[in-house]
Design a protein around this motif. Sequence first.
Motif, PDB file in Angstrom:
ATOM      1  N   UNK A 167       0.838  -1.195   0.000  1.00 53.18           N
ATOM      2  CA  UNK A 167       0.000   0.000   0.000  1.00 53.18           C
ATOM      3  C   UNK A 167       0.873   1.244   0.000  1.00 53.18           C
ATOM      4  N   UNK A 168       0.313   2.394  -0.426  1.00 55.04           N
ATOM      5  CA  UNK A 168       1.058   3.650  -0.344  1.00 55.04           C
ATOM      6  C   UNK A 168       1.227   4.067   1.115  1.00 55.04           C
ATOM      7  N   UNK A 169       2.187   4.943   1.382  1.00 57.97           N
ATOM      8  CA  UNK A 169       2.364   5.434   2.746  1.00 57.97           C
ATOM      9  C   UNK A 169       1.069   6.025   3.308  1.00 57.97           C
ATOM     10  N   UNK A 170       0.771   5.680   4.551  1.00 53.62           N
ATOM     11  CA  UNK A 170      -0.421   6.197   5.208  1.00 53.62           C
ATOM     12  C   UNK A 170      -1.648   5.329   5.049  1.00 53.62           C
ATOM     13  N   UNK A 171      -1.579   4.323   4.158  1.00 57.23           N
ATOM     14  CA  UNK A 171      -2.715   3.431   3.932  1.00 57.23           C
ATOM     15  C   UNK A 171      -2.324   2.001   4.338  1.00 57.23           C
ATOM     16  N   UNK A 172      -3.313   1.205   4.778  1.00 52.29           N
ATOM     17  CA  UNK A 172      -2.980  -0.158   5.204  1.00 52.29           C
ATOM     18  C   UNK A 172      -2.719  -1.094   4.032  1.00 52.29           C
ATOM     19  N   UNK A 173      -1.750  -1.964   4.220  1.00 49.63           N
ATOM     20  CA  UNK A 173      -1.535  -3.069   3.289  1.00 49.63           C
ATOM     21  C   UNK A 173      -2.448  -4.216   3.678  1.00 49.63           C
ATOM     22  N   UNK A 174      -2.415  -5.292   2.884  1.00 40.52           N
ATOM     23  CA  UNK A 174      -3.283  -6.436   3.154  1.00 40.52           C
ATOM     24  C   UNK A 174      -2.473  -7.721   3.098  1.00 40.52           C
ATOM     25  N   UNK A 175      -2.518  -8.470   4.212  1.00 42.61           N
ATOM     26  CA  UNK A 175      -1.876  -9.781   4.282  1.00 42.61           C
ATOM     27  C   UNK A 175      -2.965 -10.841   4.243  1.00 42.61           C
ATOM     28  N   UNK A 176      -2.864 -11.745   3.284  1.00 41.55           N
ATOM     29  CA  UNK A 176      -3.902 -12.751   3.077  1.00 41.55           C
ATOM     30  C   UNK A 176      -3.588 -14.013   3.878  1.00 41.55           C
ATOM     31  N   UNK A 177      -4.525 -14.396   4.731  1.00 44.47           N
ATOM     32  CA  UNK A 177      -4.413 -15.616   5.529  1.00 44.47           C
ATOM     33  C   UNK A 177      -5.509 -16.573   5.083  1.00 44.47           C
ATOM     34  N   UNK A 272       8.871  -9.049   0.340  1.00 46.45           N
ATOM     35  CA  UNK A 272       7.914  -8.037  -0.118  1.00 46.45           C
ATOM     36  C   UNK A 272       7.427  -7.165   1.034  1.00 46.45           C
ATOM     37  N   UNK A 273       7.202  -7.778   2.178  1.00 47.70           N
ATOM     38  CA  UNK A 273       6.720  -7.012   3.332  1.00 47.70           C
ATOM     39  C   UNK A 273       7.796  -6.050   3.832  1.00 47.70           C
ATOM     40  N   UNK A 274       9.046  -6.506   3.920  1.00 46.81           N
ATOM     41  CA  UNK A 274      10.111  -5.623   4.379  1.00 46.81           C
ATOM     42  C   UNK A 274      10.335  -4.472   3.409  1.00 46.81           C
ATOM     43  N   UNK A 275      10.236  -4.735   2.117  1.00 49.26           N
ATOM     44  CA  UNK A 275      10.338  -3.664   1.115  1.00 49.26           C
ATOM     45  C   UNK A 275       9.222  -2.650   1.305  1.00 49.26           C
ATOM     46  N   UNK A 276       8.004  -3.140   1.519  1.00 51.36           N
ATOM     47  CA  UNK A 276       6.852  -2.250   1.743  1.00 51.36           C
ATOM     48  C   UNK A 276       7.045  -1.395   2.987  1.00 51.36           C
ATOM     49  N   UNK A 277       7.518  -2.006   4.085  1.00 47.54           N
ATOM     50  CA  UNK A 277       7.729  -1.219   5.306  1.00 47.54           C
ATOM     51  C   UNK A 277       8.710  -0.084   5.038  1.00 47.54           C
ATOM     52  N   UNK A 278       9.816  -0.370   4.336  1.00 51.76           N
ATOM     53  CA  UNK A 278      10.789   0.660   4.030  1.00 51.76           C
ATOM     54  C   UNK A 278      10.209   1.783   3.195  1.00 51.76           C
ATOM     55  N   UNK A 279       9.417   1.446   2.188  1.00 55.59           N
ATOM     56  CA  UNK A 279       8.809   2.466   1.338  1.00 55.59           C
ATOM     57  C   UNK A 279       7.717   3.235   2.076  1.00 55.59           C
ATOM     58  N   UNK A 280       6.925   2.534   2.864  1.00 54.96           N
ATOM     59  CA  UNK A 280       5.835   3.152   3.631  1.00 54.96           C
ATOM     60  C   UNK A 280       6.415   4.155   4.627  1.00 54.96           C
ATOM     61  N   UNK A 281       7.570   3.797   5.218  1.00 54.52           N
ATOM     62  CA  UNK A 281       8.189   4.655   6.226  1.00 54.52           C
ATOM     63  C   UNK A 281       9.107   5.725   5.627  1.00 54.52           C
ATOM     64  N   UNK A 282       9.364   5.635   4.326  1.00 55.97           N
ATOM     65  CA  UNK A 282      10.108   6.700   3.672  1.00 55.97           C
ATOM     66  C   UNK A 282      11.601   6.506   3.599  1.00 55.97           C
ATOM     67  N   UNK A 283      12.090   5.279   3.870  1.00 56.42           N
ATOM     68  CA  UNK A 283      13.527   5.067   3.754  1.00 56.42           C
ATOM     69  C   UNK A 283      13.866   3.933   2.807  1.00 56.42           C
ATOM     70  N   UNK A 284      12.875   3.394   2.124  1.00 57.26           N
ATOM     71  CA  UNK A 284      13.125   2.324   1.157  1.00 57.26           C
ATOM     72  C   UNK A 284      13.618   2.874  -0.152  1.00 57.26           C
ATOM     73  N   UNK A 285      14.172   1.988  -0.987  1.00 63.79           N
ATOM     74  CA  UNK A 285      14.689   2.419  -2.261  1.00 63.79           C
ATOM     75  C   UNK A 285      13.604   2.679  -3.285  1.00 63.79           C
TER      76      UNK A 285
END
Length: 285
Positions: A167-177, A272-285
């Motif tokens: 998801x974009x920063x500020x919006x929730x992502x979705x993990x499918x269980x 994928x989740x770690x990449x998303x966290x970095x981008x969501x928080x503003x320090x990912x590539x």
Amino acid sequence: MRTRVVVGGALVLLAALSGCAAMPAPTPTLPSRVAVELQQLRSDVAARQVEVHLTNGTDAPLTVGEVRIDDPRFDGPSSRAIADRVSTIPAGGTVDVRVQLAAVDCDAPHDGTATVVLELVGDDGTTEVEASAPDPVGFLAPLHARECLQEQLTQAATVDFTGFSASPPGEPASLELTVTPTGSGSATVTGIERTNLIDFAVPGDDEVYPLDVDVSAGDTEPVVIEVPLVPFRCDPHAVQEDKRGTIFDVEIALDGEPGEIELFVGDELRGRILTWVGQWCGFGG
């Protein structure tokens, strides 16, 4: 010649030579001031590995070949994660040997005792010794209990992470269980706990996201839940040094008895989740 002994015990193996009377074998022991204990690092959890922590308090280096753990709670010996490796422990030094755990034996009680078998390598060949293996943190009994609970759960249903949508920063992502009933038993998947890295995009400060999926005998239709995620923290080192951020505790109930299993998202979803966290928080590539 390879011999084997239980350290501190009275057992001596007899070597039988063809055509000769049985003679007492040598009785090698773990060298004085050499200590063994079991540890599990956070990075070992997902891979089901442990560390055999060896301390060499002697004045000479110690070379160790084969390393294995014998424990009645596991269905066979647990051996080096990288086979055929040899470790040299310098005088006064320590070495951690990573061991891959065998499958659990759920007919065994949780409070078993582990021993470590070491192959000591010297100028005259190799000698095999067996030493008690303390578990000072006490991680093996809970691991055995969790994995046996998960094995029991699979009689009623399998529980897996099957997808992730960033998801974009500020919006929730979705993990499918996905909970897939087997049709042969009943269980309830009650909730999922946040990790040290991942939280749930729900009001309040609850650490558990409710699932409340009931599975009954005869059910076969998969149940898919979209769990809304947000980062629990945004400091870069939390992602760079992550070990357990994508291993979730899932709360279940079997026969009315509550319990927990550990569920890893898998290497592909973890990336994928770690990449998303970095981008969501503003320090990912």
